[in-house]
Motif scaffolding. Sequence first.
Motif, short mmCIF file in Angstrom:
data_model
loop_
_atom_site.label_atom_id
_atom_site.label_comp_id
_atom_site.label_asym_id
_atom_site.label_seq_id
_atom_site.Cartn_x
_atom_site.Cartn_y
_atom_site.Cartn_z
N LEU A 12 -0.17 7.06 -4.14
CA LEU A 12 0.81 7.14 -3.05
C LEU A 12 2.24 7.09 -3.56
CD1 LEU A 12 -0.76 4.99 -0.20
CD2 LEU A 12 -1.13 7.37 -0.79
N GLY A 19 -3.05 1.64 -3.22
CA GLY A 19 -1.95 2.60 -3.23
C GLY A 19 -1.82 3.33 -4.54
N LEU A 36 0.83 -1.20 0.00
CA LEU A 36 0.00 0.00 0.00
C LEU A 36 0.87 1.25 0.00
CD1 LEU A 36 -2.79 1.44 0.44
CD2 LEU A 36 -2.42 1.09 2.88
N ALA A 42 2.75 1.51 -3.21
CA ALA A 42 1.89 1.45 -4.41
C ALA A 42 2.44 0.47 -5.44
CB ALA A 42 1.72 2.85 -5.02
#
Length: 401
Positions: free
Chosen positions: A321, A316, A236, A239
């Motif tokens: 992100l 993500g 996450l 990403a």
Amino acid sequence: MLAELNLLEYVESLTEDNFNFEVQRKIVKNKYLDGLLSTVDLGEPLPNITLAYHDSFSNLKDGDNIDLKNEKLDILDGLQRTYRLWAFWKIYNKINDGEFTNLRNAILSVKSEFPQFFENGIVDSKFFKTNFPDGKINIDFNEKYSEYQLYFTIWSNLSEDDLVKKMLILNAGHKAVSTQHQFEILFLNLWKSLNEKLINIRVVREKDADFTSIKRGDRKEGEFLFSSVITSLMSLVLAKPQRISSEIIYKYDLINEGESNSTLQYAEVIFNSVFIQKLLDKLYFIDKKMNQLYGKEGLAWFGKDTTLNGVFAGVGVYLELNNDNEADNLQTKILNSFEALKKTLPEDLNLKKFNNEYDSLSGRSVNIGNLIRSVVMNYTIHKLKGESTNWKSLFNQEMNR
């Protein structure tokens, strides 16, 4: 501090609690330790055993005797050796105290009282035939143990972070500690604080008895491997799908736990127990829906590393992100994304078609784990964007990269 003690006094001081040190891995089979009794019998040296003592020593001089309180002591290195030597001694006393007419009765009696010695694979029929032929004592363990000196390195007043670092360093030259266990102990404080808050969720560690069966997919709603939770959170943050490996431990300096979060963007926002509890609650409701729609097959699919890593990486990417965005309201955005997935991911999944595409990979020269992570990531992105897609096109897209 360096110290020495004869083996008999050492094993006499131990209880089952000494082998439940949460930093250590479980007792494992190891053929290289099968000859421990021979080593003791011949008087050959064993490597130092390293102890962690949760108190301090004061005004000690060379040659002084020290009194270690059992409840303040943990075995930091040498747990596998210690457990076997302790188990052999317990078996000796069990047989020594009984009056067995044959080997079979002796083995059954020991197995009844100490089934864990057999389950852990540290004794077998050969062990009994060698040391207790016909169910009789072949060697006086008390005498052999009392004549054998062990040497100890004792660390006092180590912090939990220091304990983890020492353990990983000390095991570096031994039988490899699994990557799952490395991840678990690096995030041990997080696991402790999580377990105090979880209700419907169970976070399973490698040393739990049902770890292997859950890893294989035989799991209940809300059961997740702790190492999978950690790598999914990293997927996450980055990403990008991550997998359990030693490489990312060193790449992001996770051994220096207190400082490691600064090397992972947004980690200070995401790697905390209050947020993870809320996130796991979202996963639980997805899990329930998977069970309702697909039964055990759905639970097995959603609990896999490849699935979770892909889903988290997809979130993500969707939240960008990987573009150095500000972390404002990031927790809320992540939770909202998983709330959206609760409504779309299970309903639209079509697990049968996924499995058909997965089966078609058989025999192809491809890293299946990495491919599945990417496929699930892209599926998740489409779901979050409200776009339609199908497994065949997602698999073909990855195969043609």
